[in-house]
Design a protein around this motif. Structure first.
Motif, PDB file in Angstrom:
ATOM      1  N   ARG A 125       6.127 -10.026  -4.829  1.00 14.10           N
ATOM      2  CA  ARG A 125       5.706 -10.082  -3.430  1.00 14.10           C
ATOM      3  C   ARG A 125       5.495  -8.641  -2.953  1.00 14.10           C
ATOM      4  O   ARG A 125       6.415  -7.962  -2.536  1.00 14.10           O
ATOM      5  CB  ARG A 125       6.735 -10.814  -2.578  1.00 14.10           C
ATOM      6  N   ILE A 126       4.250  -8.190  -3.068  1.00 10.53           N
ATOM      7  CA  ILE A 126       3.919  -6.783  -2.843  1.00 10.53           C
ATOM      8  C   ILE A 126       4.308  -6.332  -1.447  1.00 10.53           C
ATOM      9  O   ILE A 126       4.908  -5.268  -1.258  1.00 10.53           O
ATOM     10  CB  ILE A 126       2.419  -6.538  -3.081  1.00 10.53           C
ATOM     11  N   SER A 127       3.947  -7.115  -0.438  1.00 17.73           N
ATOM     12  CA  SER A 127       4.189  -6.689   0.943  1.00 17.73           C
ATOM     13  C   SER A 127       5.683  -6.506   1.199  1.00 17.73           C
ATOM     14  O   SER A 127       6.100  -5.508   1.808  1.00 17.73           O
ATOM     15  CB  SER A 127       3.598  -7.705   1.919  1.00 17.73           C
ATOM     16  N   ALA A 128       6.504  -7.451   0.738  1.00 14.87           N
ATOM     17  CA  ALA A 128       7.951  -7.336   0.947  1.00 14.87           C
ATOM     18  C   ALA A 128       8.505  -6.101   0.254  1.00 14.87           C
ATOM     19  O   ALA A 128       9.342  -5.374   0.806  1.00 14.87           O
ATOM     20  CB  ALA A 128       8.653  -8.594   0.450  1.00 14.87           C
ATOM     21  N   GLY A 129       8.050  -5.846  -0.978  1.00 17.33           N
ATOM     22  CA  GLY A 129       8.511  -4.660  -1.687  1.00 17.33           C
ATOM     23  C   GLY A 129       8.090  -3.376  -0.999  1.00 17.33           C
ATOM     24  O   GLY A 129       8.871  -2.423  -0.908  1.00 17.33           O
ATOM     25  N   LEU A 130       6.850  -3.340  -0.517  1.00 19.96           N
ATOM     26  CA  LEU A 130       6.372  -2.143   0.177  1.00 19.96           C
ATOM     27  C   LEU A 130       7.175  -1.892   1.445  1.00 19.96           C
ATOM     28  O   LEU A 130       7.566  -0.750   1.727  1.00 19.96           O
ATOM     29  CB  LEU A 130       4.893  -2.307   0.514  1.00 19.96           C
ATOM     30  N   PHE A 131       7.437  -2.936   2.214  1.00 16.76           N
ATOM     31  CA  PHE A 131       8.189  -2.760   3.466  1.00 16.76           C
ATOM     32  C   PHE A 131       9.600  -2.251   3.178  1.00 16.76           C
ATOM     33  O   PHE A 131      10.122  -1.395   3.913  1.00 16.76           O
ATOM     34  CB  PHE A 131       8.250  -4.077   4.235  1.00 16.76           C
ATOM     35  N   ARG A 132      10.213  -2.737   2.120  1.00 20.96           N
ATOM     36  CA  ARG A 132      11.551  -2.255   1.768  1.00 20.96           C
ATOM     37  C   ARG A 132      11.499  -0.817   1.239  1.00 20.96           C
ATOM     38  O   ARG A 132      12.427  -0.039   1.465  1.00 20.96           O
ATOM     39  CB  ARG A 132      12.180  -3.187   0.737  1.00 20.96           C
ATOM     40  N   ALA A 133      10.439  -0.477   0.544  1.00 25.75           N
ATOM     41  CA  ALA A 133      10.283   0.898   0.062  1.00 25.75           C
ATOM     42  C   ALA A 133      10.157   1.860   1.233  1.00 25.75           C
ATOM     43  O   ALA A 133      10.736   2.955   1.223  1.00 25.75           O
ATOM     44  CB  ALA A 133       9.061   0.999  -0.845  1.00 25.75           C
ATOM     45  N   ILE A 134       9.396   1.475   2.249  1.00 30.46           N
ATOM     46  CA  ILE A 134       9.247   2.318   3.443  1.00 30.46           C
ATOM     47  C   ILE A 134      10.594   2.492   4.137  1.00 30.46           C
ATOM     48  O   ILE A 134      10.966   3.595   4.544  1.00 30.46           O
ATOM     49  CB  ILE A 134       8.209   1.697   4.394  1.00 30.46           C
ATOM     50  N   GLU A 135      11.340   1.404   4.248  1.00 34.11           N
ATOM     51  CA  GLU A 135      12.658   1.460   4.882  1.00 34.11           C
ATOM     52  C   GLU A 135      13.606   2.370   4.107  1.00 34.11           C
ATOM     53  O   GLU A 135      14.341   3.171   4.692  1.00 34.11           O
ATOM     54  CB  GLU A 135      13.230   0.047   4.993  1.00 34.11           C
ATOM     55  N   MET A 136      13.588   2.262   2.792  1.00 34.19           N
ATOM     56  CA  MET A 136      14.473   3.098   1.970  1.00 34.19           C
ATOM     57  C   MET A 136      14.076   4.562   2.058  1.00 34.19           C
ATOM     58  O   MET A 136      14.941   5.448   2.149  1.00 34.19           O
ATOM     59  CB  MET A 136      14.446   2.619   0.522  1.00 34.19           C
ATOM     60  N   ALA A 137      12.771   4.849   2.019  1.00 29.11           N
ATOM     61  CA  ALA A 137      12.316   6.235   2.121  1.00 29.11           C
ATOM     62  C   ALA A 137      12.703   6.837   3.460  1.00 29.11           C
ATOM     63  O   ALA A 137      13.089   8.011   3.536  1.00 29.11           O
ATOM     64  CB  ALA A 137      10.804   6.301   1.917  1.00 29.11           C
ATOM     65  N   ALA A 138      12.620   6.043   4.531  1.00 30.12           N
ATOM     66  CA  ALA A 138      13.009   6.536   5.855  1.00 30.12           C
ATOM     67  C   ALA A 138      14.483   6.929   5.878  1.00 30.12           C
ATOM     68  O   ALA A 138      14.871   7.948   6.464  1.00 30.12           O
ATOM     69  CB  ALA A 138      12.719   5.475   6.914  1.00 30.12           C
ATOM     70  N   GLY A 139      15.321   6.132   5.216  1.00 26.32           N
ATOM     71  CA  GLY A 139      16.745   6.452   5.161  1.00 26.32           C
ATOM     72  C   GLY A 139      17.035   7.720   4.397  1.00 26.32           C
ATOM     73  O   GLY A 139      18.063   8.372   4.636  1.00 26.32           O
ATOM     74  N   LEU A 140      16.141   8.096   3.484  1.00 28.76           N
ATOM     75  CA  LEU A 140      16.311   9.324   2.701  1.00 28.76           C
ATOM     76  C   LEU A 140      15.603  10.514   3.348  1.00 28.76           C
ATOM     77  O   LEU A 140      15.667  11.622   2.812  1.00 28.76           O
ATOM     78  CB  LEU A 140      15.758   9.121   1.286  1.00 28.76           C
ATOM     79  N   GLY A 141      14.922  10.282   4.460  1.00 25.82           N
ATOM     80  CA  GLY A 141      14.171  11.359   5.109  1.00 25.82           C
ATOM     81  C   GLY A 141      12.983  11.812   4.290  1.00 25.82           C
ATOM     82  O   GLY A 141      12.595  12.981   4.342  1.00 25.82           O
ATOM     83  N   ALA A 142      12.401  10.893   3.525  1.00 28.01           N
ATOM     84  CA  ALA A 142      11.302  11.240   2.626  1.00 28.01           C
ATOM     85  C   ALA A 142      10.083  10.385   2.939  1.00 28.01           C
ATOM     86  O   ALA A 142      10.145   9.408   3.695  1.00 28.01           O
ATOM     87  CB  ALA A 142      11.720  11.039   1.169  1.00 28.01           C
ATOM     88  N   ASP A 143       8.956  10.750   2.362  1.00 28.37           N
ATOM     89  CA  ASP A 143       7.739   9.952   2.422  1.00 28.37           C
ATOM     90  C   ASP A 143       7.700   9.032   1.198  1.00 28.37           C
ATOM     91  O   ASP A 143       8.468   9.216   0.245  1.00 28.37           O
ATOM     92  CB  ASP A 143       6.505  10.854   2.459  1.00 28.37           C
ATOM     93  N   VAL A 144       6.784   8.059   1.220  1.00 29.66           N
ATOM     94  CA  VAL A 144       6.768   7.044   0.178  1.00 29.66           C
ATOM     95  C   VAL A 144       5.447   7.058  -0.574  1.00 29.66           C
ATOM     96  O   VAL A 144       4.387   7.293   0.014  1.00 29.66           O
ATOM     97  CB  VAL A 144       7.036   5.642   0.780  1.00 29.66           C
ATOM     98  N   VAL A 145       5.522   6.848  -1.887  1.00 29.27           N
ATOM     99  CA  VAL A 145       4.343   6.612  -2.726  1.00 29.27           C
ATOM    100  C   VAL A 145       4.612   5.302  -3.466  1.00 29.27           C
ATOM    101  O   VAL A 145       5.591   5.190  -4.204  1.00 29.27           O
ATOM    102  CB  VAL A 145       4.107   7.761  -3.727  1.00 29.27           C
ATOM    103  N   PHE A 146       3.740   4.314  -3.252  1.00 32.90           N
ATOM    104  CA  PHE A 146       3.939   2.978  -3.811  1.00 32.90           C
ATOM    105  C   PHE A 146       2.791   2.694  -4.760  1.00 32.90           C
ATOM    106  O   PHE A 146       1.633   2.593  -4.354  1.00 32.90           O
ATOM    107  CB  PHE A 146       3.973   1.947  -2.676  1.00 32.90           C
ATOM    108  N   LEU A 147       3.092   2.578  -6.059  1.00 34.45           N
ATOM    109  CA  LEU A 147       2.070   2.413  -7.085  1.00 34.45           C
ATOM    110  C   LEU A 147       2.085   0.985  -7.608  1.00 34.45           C
ATOM    111  O   LEU A 147       3.082   0.545  -8.206  1.00 34.45           O
ATOM    112  CB  LEU A 147       2.303   3.390  -8.235  1.00 34.45           C
ATOM    113  N   THR A 148       0.987   0.251  -7.404  1.00 29.11           N
ATOM    114  CA  THR A 148       0.934  -1.154  -7.753  1.00 29.11           C
ATOM    115  C   THR A 148      -0.505  -1.607  -7.926  1.00 29.11           C
ATOM    116  O   THR A 148      -1.434  -0.982  -7.403  1.00 29.11           O
ATOM    117  CB  THR A 148       1.614  -2.001  -6.660  1.00 29.11           C
ATOM    118  N   ASP A 149      -0.686  -2.731  -8.658  1.00 28.96           N
ATOM    119  CA  ASP A 149      -2.023  -3.308  -8.750  1.00 28.96           C
ATOM    120  C   ASP A 149      -2.300  -4.286  -7.616  1.00 28.96           C
ATOM    121  O   ASP A 149      -3.415  -4.777  -7.464  1.00 28.96           O
ATOM    122  CB  ASP A 149      -2.226  -3.994 -10.110  1.00 28.96           C
ATOM    123  N   GLY A 150      -1.274  -4.609  -6.834  1.00 30.45           N
ATOM    124  CA  GLY A 150      -1.465  -5.448  -5.656  1.00 30.45           C
ATOM    125  C   GLY A 150      -1.511  -6.939  -5.925  1.00 30.45           C
ATOM    126  O   GLY A 150      -1.803  -7.709  -5.010  1.00 30.45           O
TER     127      GLY A 150
END
Length: 322
Positions: A125-150
């Motif tokens: 579930r790409i969208s759910a994974g991306l949203f959680r990746a954004i949330e995790m990156a925010a907690g680390l004070g970092a930006d996110v790069v999400f690599l997927t075929d979609g």
């Protein structure tokens, strides 16, 4: 008192400049650096081979591994990079961001070790994974790069939405689309990790069975209120895969991230730098190349001038003899 000739001065200058270069003088300067966490899709469709041409096709995951580590090396020193994986609906952080130059060997080794066996579920579930990746990156004070075929597995239902509930654009970063635009088969592996062929249409859900049945389901072939409330599984091409670029662009627009196709390392590093948030820091700049270059010029003048003069005398002598 005899004044030293220019040769002595040139030799003394070269010596002094060489000593200055050996001392490695430094100054501090502001440099834009980047803090990013990359999450790599390790689901089954990422093992499809549509990179590297027909002679030696390369899987999408291998293409990511080859390009991502080199792209990290292209980021300016002082940048920090973290790594995670995505499968099912969640992301898992392998390590928090570390400095890219001092920690490059560890970073490159971790990227090289990415494997499809890290996936703990077969769904995607790409969208759910991306949203959680954004949330995790925010907690680390970092930006996110999400690599997927979609590719979502099972495929999305048009009547059900999964909207982004975070603040659009708060976390910067990039979605990287992986894979070709032509449909290719997805390799299948047995319990021992050996490739055993390709998925067929009957192996892969061609429509989602999550949530309540949609309106009009009772009119579908094979409908049974208790045993088959969705009707029979339709035919489709979900057992084949290509990069779902329109969908990934849609997710990028919803979240405020950038989008780019997986390219060569220089282009990937440039895309990361363009879409991430630059963080200026004071870094030491080595000035030793300047006195080293001047010392080389002084030595070239010292030994090159007599050689040039000798060549001129020989040319003049040759012209007089003729």
């Amino acid at each position: 008192m005899t004044r030293p000739d220019w040769r002595t001065l040139a030799l003394g200058a070269a010596l002094a400049l060489s000593v200055a270069a050996a001392l490695q003088p430094e100054i501090e300067a502001k440099r834009a650096t980047y803090d990013v966490v990359a999450f790599v899709d390790v689901t089954g469709s990422m093992m499809a081979r549509d990179y590297g041409g027909s002679g030696a096709p390369q899987s999408r995951l291998d293409a990511v591994k080859a390009r991502l580590s080199t792209a990290v090396g292209r980021l300016p020193c002082g940048s920090r990079f973290g790594l995670g994986v995505f499968t099912e609906r969640r992301v898992f952080l392998l390590f928090e961001p570390m400095e890219t130059c001092r920690g490059f060997s560890a970073i490159a080794g971790a990227i090289a070790g990415l494997d499809w066996r890290m996936a703990w579920e077969g769904d995607s579930r790409i969208s759910a994974g991306l949203f959680r990746a954004i949330e995790m990156a925010a907690g680390l004070g970092a930006d996110v790069v999400f690599l997927t075929d979609g590719q979502e597995a099972p495929p999305l239902r048009a009547d059900l939405s999964d909207p982004f509930e975070g603040e659009k654009g708060k976390v910067k970063g990039l979605i990287v689309g992986v894979g070709g635009t032509e449909l290719v088969p997805i390799p299948k592996f047995d319990d021992f990790g050996r490739e055993s062929g390709f998925f067929s249409m009957s192996d892969v859900p061609q429509a989602s069975r999550l949530g309540p049945p949609p309106e009009g389901a009772e009119e579908r072939p094979g409908y049974n209120a208790r045993n088959a409330p969705f009707g029979e599984m339709p035919e489709g091409d979900e057992h084949l895969t290509s990069v779902r670029e329109p969908y990934l662009r849609q997710l990028a627009g919803e979240t405020g991230l950038g989008y780019a196709r997986l390219a060569e390392p220089d282009a990937l590093a440039a895309a990361i730098a363009t879409n991430a948030n630059p963080r200026p820091i004071a870094v030491p700049v080595d000035l030793s190349p300047i006195p080293a270059a001047l010392a080389l010029i002084a030595l070239a003048a010292l030994y090159g001038a007599p050689l040039t003069a000798g060549l001129r005398r020989r040319r003049a002598a040759a012209k007089g003899a003729s």
